[in-house]
Design an enzyme around this catalytic site. Structure first.
Site, PDB file in Angstrom:
ATOM      1  N   ASP A 111      22.665  16.944 -26.787  1.00  0.00           N
ATOM      2  CA  ASP A 111      21.918  16.232 -25.744  1.00  0.00           C
ATOM      3  C   ASP A 111      22.650  15.255 -24.719  1.00  0.00           C
ATOM      4  OD1 ASP A 111      19.252  15.498 -24.528  1.00  0.00           O
ATOM      5  OD2 ASP A 111      19.485  13.260 -25.678  1.00  0.00           O
TER       6      ASP A 111
ATOM      7  N   CYS B 251      18.173  19.360 -24.631  1.00  0.00           N
ATOM      8  CA  CYS B 251      17.651  18.353 -23.593  1.00  0.00           C
ATOM      9  C   CYS B 251      17.148  19.390 -22.555  1.00  0.00           C
ATOM     10  CB  CYS B 251      19.281  18.107 -23.282  1.00  0.00           C
ATOM     11  SG  CYS B 251      19.334  16.972 -21.637  1.00  0.00           S
TER      12      CYS B 251
ATOM     13  N   GLU C  22      16.813   4.707 -23.887  1.00  0.00           N
ATOM     14  CA  GLU C  22      18.309   4.378 -24.150  1.00  0.00           C
ATOM     15  C   GLU C  22      18.831   3.031 -24.269  1.00  0.00           C
ATOM     16  OE1 GLU C  22      21.199   6.565 -24.684  1.00  0.00           O
ATOM     17  OE2 GLU C  22      19.954   8.411 -24.668  1.00  0.00           O
TER      18      GLU C  22
ATOM     19  N   HIS D 160      13.689  12.554 -25.119  1.00  0.00           N
ATOM     20  CA  HIS D 160      13.663  10.983 -25.296  1.00  0.00           C
ATOM     21  C   HIS D 160      12.418  10.474 -25.330  1.00  0.00           C
ATOM     22  CE1 HIS D 160      18.005  11.219 -23.708  1.00  0.00           C
ATOM     23  NE2 HIS D 160      18.083   9.944 -24.307  1.00  0.00           N
TER      24      HIS D 160
END
Ligand code: DGL
Length: 275
Positions: free
Chosen positions: A12, A75, A160, A196
């Site tokens: 990813d 991803c 993140e 995510h």
């Protein structure tokens, strides 16, 4: 590294793919896994096709150099922008016996079974949405389904940067959900088409009414990988089976481990590498 080790590679742009790896390991615990997060260059979502392709190819080659025969691009952005070129142009030259798989096709194959109204919303990065990969793949599988897409460019940075459960995240959760729901009152299924986004699930579900279901990809990709390994014994036999899980990052290990432990649900100790 153990000479016999041939882990399944999971890639990813950062830590998001760990939400998928968690479900894969739960379903298929006997295999060895090697995760690579390109955290030094995350997010990929707003980057050009060429950058996403080059970054992904570098990481794929690195995982091959570590003994992987099979790699999952966990991803969506890399699956949308780089997978086809890697499969068609690069793999035949690198090693035609190795495989790289993405997360878009397995998701597209089941999405239509989840909607009663025939209206599905796809939430992804700008790159994933602009690629129209979901529109094409879903149209192929479920031609009658209406697909509504919305890019959520602030969601990966929130995740993140560890801001996904803070009150400040509410604004951007509401913003993109309003934008997609405004596209059709009939949407009854929302797909989190970015690995995510499951970290934002509590806030997403809090905001939505209970008649809208929200799907994340971990269980879908894990079931699809199990099926793939059953159908491809020639690939399965190359995957080593010592139940190990190792983690690599292109950024600092401390930073990665802090996030990864939350995403993966247990302590992660990674190693920094240069691709
Ligand atoms: N987890 C990646 C995805 O599924 C995030 C992309 C990004 O780095 O922006 O698309």
């Amino acid at each position: 590294m153990d000479k016999q080790e041939a882990p399944i590679g999971i890639f990813d742009s950062g830590v998001g793919g760990l939400t998928v790896m968690k479900d894969i390991v739960e379903r298929l615990p006997k295999y060895d896994y090697l995760y690579l997060g390109d955290s030094a260059r995350t997010p990929y979502g707003n980057r050009s096709f060429e950058s996403i392709y080059q970054f992904t190819l570098q990481c794929v080659k690195y995982l091959f150099s570590q003994g992987c025969h099979l790699i999952i691009l966990a991803c969506n952005t890399a699956s949308a922008k780089a997978l086809r070129t890697i499969q068609q142009r690069d793999l035949p030259k690198i090693d035609p016996n190795k495989r790289v798989l993405g997360v878009i096709r397995p998701t597209a194959e089941i999405i239509g079974k989840h909607s009663q109204t025939g209206h599905v919303g796809v939430l992804g990065t700008t790159g994933t949405v602009q690629s129209e990969s979901y529109l094409m793949e879903i149209e192929h599988q479920f031609p009658k389904l209406s697909i509504h897409q919305q890019a959520c460019p602030m969601w990966v940075p929130l995740v993140e940067n560890d801001e996904y459960s803070d009150p400040g995240a509410d604004y951007f959760v509401k913003k993109y959900l309003d934008l997609i729901l405004d596209q059709s009152p009939d949407i009854d299924t929302l797909l989190l088409a970015c690995t995510h986004y499951p970290l934002l699930m509590p806030k997403i579900q809090d905001y939505l009414s209970s008649d809208i279901s929200v799907l994340s990809q971990g269980p879908i990709v894990a079931a699809s990988l199990q099926d793939y390994l059953q159908r491809h014994p020639e690939i399965e036999k190359n995957c080593s089976k010592h139940s190990s899980q190792r983690f690599l990052t292109t950024d600092t290990a401390e930073q990665f481990d802090h996030h990864a432990t939350t995403f993966f649900g247990r302590e992660v100790s990674s190693k920094h590498i240069k691709v």
